[in-house]
Motif scaffolding. Structure first.
Motif, PDB file in Angstrom:
ATOM      1  N   LYS A  14       0.814  -1.214   0.000  1.00 19.99           N
ATOM      2  CA  LYS A  14       0.000   0.000   0.000  1.00 19.99           C
ATOM      3  C   LYS A  14       0.850   1.268   0.000  1.00 19.99           C
ATOM      4  O   LYS A  14       0.328   2.373   0.188  1.00 19.99           O
ATOM      5  CB  LYS A  14      -0.930   0.006   1.209  1.00 19.99           C
ATOM      6  CG  LYS A  14      -1.963  -1.118   1.180  1.00 19.99           C
ATOM      7  CD  LYS A  14      -2.863  -1.066   2.403  1.00 19.99           C
ATOM      8  CE  LYS A  14      -3.905  -2.192   2.362  1.00 19.99           C
ATOM      9  NZ  LYS A  14      -4.761  -2.198   3.570  1.00 19.99           N
ATOM     10  N   SER A  15       2.142   1.117  -0.236  1.00 18.56           N
ATOM     11  CA  SER A  15       3.042   2.265  -0.148  1.00 18.56           C
ATOM     12  C   SER A  15       3.166   3.003  -1.485  1.00 18.56           C
ATOM     13  O   SER A  15       3.121   2.398  -2.555  1.00 18.56           O
ATOM     14  CB  SER A  15       4.434   1.813   0.306  1.00 18.56           C
ATOM     15  OG  SER A  15       5.011   0.930  -0.639  1.00 18.56           O
ATOM     16  N   LEU A  16       3.295   4.321  -1.400  1.00 23.30           N
ATOM     17  CA  LEU A  16       3.620   5.161  -2.550  1.00 23.30           C
ATOM     18  C   LEU A  16       5.061   5.611  -2.366  1.00 23.30           C
ATOM     19  O   LEU A  16       5.397   6.262  -1.366  1.00 23.30           O
ATOM     20  CB  LEU A  16       2.699   6.376  -2.625  1.00 23.30           C
ATOM     21  CG  LEU A  16       2.977   7.336  -3.800  1.00 23.30           C
ATOM     22  CD1 LEU A  16       2.721   6.651  -5.140  1.00 23.30           C
ATOM     23  CD2 LEU A  16       2.130   8.599  -3.673  1.00 23.30           C
ATOM     24  N   LEU A  17       5.908   5.260  -3.317  1.00 22.43           N
ATOM     25  CA  LEU A  17       7.342   5.494  -3.184  1.00 22.43           C
ATOM     26  C   LEU A  17       7.829   6.482  -4.229  1.00 22.43           C
ATOM     27  O   LEU A  17       7.092   6.858  -5.154  1.00 22.43           O
ATOM     28  CB  LEU A  17       8.099   4.162  -3.327  1.00 22.43           C
ATOM     29  CG  LEU A  17       7.635   3.035  -2.395  1.00 22.43           C
ATOM     30  CD1 LEU A  17       8.388   1.754  -2.713  1.00 22.43           C
ATOM     31  CD2 LEU A  17       7.828   3.433  -0.941  1.00 22.43           C
ATOM     32  N   ALA A  18       9.067   6.908  -4.080  1.00 21.61           N
ATOM     33  CA  ALA A  18       9.679   7.830  -5.034  1.00 21.61           C
ATOM     34  C   ALA A  18      11.131   7.450  -5.248  1.00 21.61           C
ATOM     35  O   ALA A  18      11.774   6.865  -4.371  1.00 21.61           O
ATOM     36  CB  ALA A  18       9.585   9.269  -4.521  1.00 21.61           C
ATOM     37  N   THR A  19      11.653   7.793  -6.411  1.00 18.51           N
ATOM     38  CA  THR A  19      13.054   7.529  -6.717  1.00 18.51           C
ATOM     39  C   THR A  19      13.548   8.539  -7.730  1.00 18.51           C
ATOM     40  O   THR A  19      12.823   9.431  -8.176  1.00 18.51           O
ATOM     41  CB  THR A  19      13.246   6.084  -7.244  1.00 18.51           C
ATOM     42  OG1 THR A  19      14.645   5.781  -7.289  1.00 18.51           O
ATOM     43  CG2 THR A  19      12.645   5.913  -8.629  1.00 18.51           C
ATOM     44  N   GLN A  51      20.056   0.718 -11.213  1.00 20.06           N
ATOM     45  CA  GLN A  51      18.883   1.390 -10.674  1.00 20.06           C
ATOM     46  C   GLN A  51      17.597   0.859 -11.300  1.00 20.06           C
ATOM     47  O   GLN A  51      16.566   0.717 -10.632  1.00 20.06           O
ATOM     48  CB  GLN A  51      18.989   2.901 -10.900  1.00 20.06           C
ATOM     49  CG  GLN A  51      17.818   3.714 -10.394  1.00 20.06           C
ATOM     50  CD  GLN A  51      17.725   3.787  -8.875  1.00 20.06           C
ATOM     51  OE1 GLN A  51      18.389   3.055  -8.157  1.00 20.06           O
ATOM     52  NE2 GLN A  51      16.873   4.677  -8.377  1.00 20.06           N
ATOM     53  N   LEU A  52      17.639   0.551 -12.581  1.00 23.15           N
ATOM     54  CA  LEU A  52      16.460   0.001 -13.250  1.00 23.15           C
ATOM     55  C   LEU A  52      16.120  -1.388 -12.709  1.00 23.15           C
ATOM     56  O   LEU A  52      14.933  -1.732 -12.590  1.00 23.15           O
ATOM     57  CB  LEU A  52      16.682  -0.043 -14.759  1.00 23.15           C
ATOM     58  CG  LEU A  52      16.710   1.329 -15.456  1.00 23.15           C
ATOM     59  CD1 LEU A  52      17.126   1.182 -16.911  1.00 23.15           C
ATOM     60  CD2 LEU A  52      15.353   2.024 -15.349  1.00 23.15           C
ATOM     61  N   GLY A 111      12.653  -2.293 -10.920  1.00 19.57           N
ATOM     62  CA  GLY A 111      11.843  -3.434 -11.316  1.00 19.57           C
ATOM     63  C   GLY A 111      11.492  -4.350 -10.170  1.00 19.57           C
ATOM     64  O   GLY A 111      10.417  -4.969 -10.152  1.00 19.57           O
ATOM     65  N   SER A 112      12.376  -4.417  -9.166  1.00 15.84           N
ATOM     66  CA  SER A 112      12.112  -5.289  -8.024  1.00 15.84           C
ATOM     67  C   SER A 112      11.075  -4.708  -7.076  1.00 15.84           C
ATOM     68  O   SER A 112      10.514  -5.422  -6.242  1.00 15.84           O
ATOM     69  CB  SER A 112      13.413  -5.547  -7.249  1.00 15.84           C
ATOM     70  OG  SER A 112      13.811  -4.404  -6.513  1.00 15.84           O
ATOM     71  N   ILE A 113      10.824  -3.398  -7.204  1.00 19.04           N
ATOM     72  CA  ILE A 113       9.955  -2.701  -6.256  1.00 19.04           C
ATOM     73  C   ILE A 113       8.601  -2.323  -6.849  1.00 19.04           C
ATOM     74  O   ILE A 113       7.564  -2.436  -6.192  1.00 19.04           O
ATOM     75  CB  ILE A 113      10.677  -1.429  -5.738  1.00 19.04           C
ATOM     76  CG1 ILE A 113      11.824  -1.837  -4.811  1.00 19.04           C
ATOM     77  CG2 ILE A 113       9.718  -0.495  -5.018  1.00 19.04           C
ATOM     78  CD1 ILE A 113      12.711  -0.686  -4.383  1.00 19.04           C
ATOM     79  N   VAL A 114       8.589  -1.883  -8.101  1.00 20.83           N
ATOM     80  CA  VAL A 114       7.394  -1.256  -8.662  1.00 20.83           C
ATOM     81  C   VAL A 114       6.176  -2.176  -8.646  1.00 20.83           C
ATOM     82  O   VAL A 114       5.037  -1.714  -8.472  1.00 20.83           O
ATOM     83  CB  VAL A 114       7.674  -0.722 -10.084  1.00 20.83           C
ATOM     84  CG1 VAL A 114       7.930  -1.858 -11.063  1.00 20.83           C
ATOM     85  CG2 VAL A 114       6.544   0.178 -10.560  1.00 20.83           C
ATOM     86  N   GLY A 115       6.385  -3.483  -8.786  1.00 19.16           N
ATOM     87  CA  GLY A 115       5.255  -4.405  -8.772  1.00 19.16           C
ATOM     88  C   GLY A 115       4.763  -4.778  -7.391  1.00 19.16           C
ATOM     89  O   GLY A 115       3.687  -5.377  -7.252  1.00 19.16           O
ATOM     90  N   PHE A 166      16.485  -4.851  -2.547  1.00 15.39           N
ATOM     91  CA  PHE A 166      17.801  -4.611  -3.130  1.00 15.39           C
ATOM     92  C   PHE A 166      18.678  -5.858  -3.005  1.00 15.39           C
ATOM     93  O   PHE A 166      19.396  -6.222  -3.943  1.00 15.39           O
ATOM     94  CB  PHE A 166      18.496  -3.442  -2.419  1.00 15.39           C
ATOM     95  CG  PHE A 166      17.960  -2.082  -2.793  1.00 15.39           C
ATOM     96  CD1 PHE A 166      16.909  -1.931  -3.679  1.00 15.39           C
ATOM     97  CD2 PHE A 166      18.530  -0.938  -2.259  1.00 15.39           C
ATOM     98  CE1 PHE A 166      16.418  -0.677  -4.019  1.00 15.39           C
ATOM     99  CE2 PHE A 166      18.059   0.320  -2.592  1.00 15.39           C
ATOM    100  CZ  PHE A 166      17.005   0.443  -3.474  1.00 15.39           C
ATOM    101  N   VAL A 167      18.628  -6.505  -1.842  1.00 16.10           N
ATOM    102  CA  VAL A 167      19.412  -7.721  -1.624  1.00 16.10           C
ATOM    103  C   VAL A 167      18.976  -8.811  -2.602  1.00 16.10           C
ATOM    104  O   VAL A 167      19.798  -9.532  -3.169  1.00 16.10           O
ATOM    105  CB  VAL A 167      19.269  -8.206  -0.168  1.00 16.10           C
ATOM    106  CG1 VAL A 167      19.916  -9.582   0.015  1.00 16.10           C
ATOM    107  CG2 VAL A 167      19.894  -7.198   0.788  1.00 16.10           C
ATOM    108  N   THR A 168      17.678  -8.921  -2.811  1.00 12.79           N
ATOM    109  CA  THR A 168      17.154  -9.922  -3.750  1.00 12.79           C
ATOM    110  C   THR A 168      17.686  -9.688  -5.162  1.00 12.79           C
ATOM    111  O   THR A 168      18.058 -10.632  -5.865  1.00 12.79           O
ATOM    112  CB  THR A 168      15.615  -9.876  -3.770  1.00 12.79           C
ATOM    113  OG1 THR A 168      15.124 -10.121  -2.445  1.00 12.79           O
ATOM    114  CG2 THR A 168      15.060 -10.926  -4.712  1.00 12.79           C
ATOM    115  N   VAL A 169      17.744  -8.417  -5.582  1.00 15.09           N
ATOM    116  CA  VAL A 169      18.268  -8.089  -6.903  1.00 15.09           C
ATOM    117  C   VAL A 169      19.734  -8.497  -7.015  1.00 15.09           C
ATOM    118  O   VAL A 169      20.161  -9.107  -7.998  1.00 15.09           O
ATOM    119  CB  VAL A 169      18.113  -6.578  -7.194  1.00 15.09           C
ATOM    120  CG1 VAL A 169      18.911  -6.189  -8.435  1.00 15.09           C
ATOM    121  CG2 VAL A 169      16.653  -6.226  -7.373  1.00 15.09           C
ATOM    122  N   LYS A 170      20.527  -8.183  -5.994  1.00 15.52           N
ATOM    123  CA  LYS A 170      21.964  -8.479  -6.034  1.00 15.52           C
ATOM    124  C   LYS A 170      22.228  -9.979  -6.086  1.00 15.52           C
ATOM    125  O   LYS A 170      23.138 -10.436  -6.779  1.00 15.52           O
ATOM    126  CB  LYS A 170      22.647  -7.855  -4.814  1.00 15.52           C
ATOM    127  CG  LYS A 170      22.727  -6.338  -4.861  1.00 15.52           C
ATOM    128  CD  LYS A 170      23.407  -5.776  -3.634  1.00 15.52           C
ATOM    129  CE  LYS A 170      23.508  -4.264  -3.699  1.00 15.52           C
ATOM    130  NZ  LYS A 170      24.136  -3.689  -2.492  1.00 15.52           N
TER     131      LYS A 170
END
Length: 267
Positions: A153-158, A171-172, A176-180, A260-264
């Motif tokens: 339910k969060s609205l984020l910014a980057t 960064q992309l 991608g790991s967050i937006v969905g 971020f850890v999941t992406v790495k």
């Protein structure tokens, strides 16, 4: 050191810069492209000049670290009398294209810790202020980070740094790991403004890399005084001189860093 006096002077300095930015808005004649540092206009330079002159006349023993001054002379140094950290126009690209989200960011650092922060948003007639230990405010009204702990339910910014292709690719992947997993991600184009919206509870969290001290110094104290936390991508304590930033309430910040850890580990 009287930090209330520093606060009042900071607000006045930002008002001087605000007048410059409003006077130049839509009337620019000279826009340059700084190498790996975005655009700069005569409005950036004049805003910094009036802010710097006012503050150093009022507090002659202090040091002024401004984005445009630093770009010219690369000088940064500590001062026993304190240091001003200033972005005279955060969101220059927005400003040049007359997109009304831009601001002035001004912080005062004393004994290696930011004690006062002011961010002025001219087109919205908003002034965000914080003194360490006294809370965060917009136009004199208290503000607080959002207490939401549900990431979905969060609205984020980057923000993005397109000049470094490797960093942009990273960064992309993070994006991608967050937006969905969240309600949405916004990119206003001015990190100081994004941090204001985190402090105000509009954005639940914000992350970005390759920021400079003048982008984040005032915004960090605003978020902290509004009850939030500010960390690095490595989940370390953030300072204005860190190169990465994640801000929000502790649960949302943990949620961003976990992704971020999941992406790495998956790359």
């Amino acid at each position: 050191m009287d930090f209330d006096q520093i606060l009042y002077a900071s607000i006045k300095a930002c008002q001087l810069g605000r007048k410059v930015l409003l006077d130049y808005f839509g009337e620019l004649k000279n826009v340059e492209d700084k190498f790996h540092a975005g655009l700069v206009s005569e409005a950036d330079k004049e805003s910094e000049r009036v802010i710097k002159n006012y503050l150093l006349e009022k507090f002659p023993g202090t040091f002024f670290l401004g984005e445009e001054t630093f770009f010219s002379n690369k000088e940064d140094k500590p001062s026993q009398q304190g240091k001003w950290i200033c972005d005279p126009l955060d969101g220059t690209t927005n400003y040049v294209h007359q997109f009304p989200i831009f601001c002035i960011s001004l912080a005062f650092e004393w004994q290696n810790q930011v004690q006062v922060g002011v961010i002025d948003v001219p087109m919205l007639h908003e002034t965000y202020t914080a003194v360490r230990g006294q809370g965060a405010f917009v136009n004199g009204k208290p503000i607080h980070v959002n207490k939401n702990t549900d990431f979905s339910k969060s609205l984020l910014a980057t923000g993005f740094f397109p000049d470094d292709k490797r960093e942009l690719e990273e960064q992309l992947h993070y994006f991608g790991s967050i937006v969905g997993d969240c309600r949405g991600v916004r990119r206003a184009g001015a990190a100081a403004y994004d941090l204001c919206q985190v402090a105000r509870g509009v954005f639940d969290g914000f992350w970005e890399k390759n920021l400079s001290p003048w982008d984040v110094a005032a915004g960090q104290i605003l978020v902290e005084e509004a009850g939030g936390v500010v960390r690095t991508y490595k989940n370390e304590v953030h300072t204005p001189y860190s190169r990465s930033l994640v801000a929000g309430n502790s649960t949302i910040v943990d949620g961003i860093l976990k992704r971020f850890v999941t992406v790495k580990t998956s790359r």
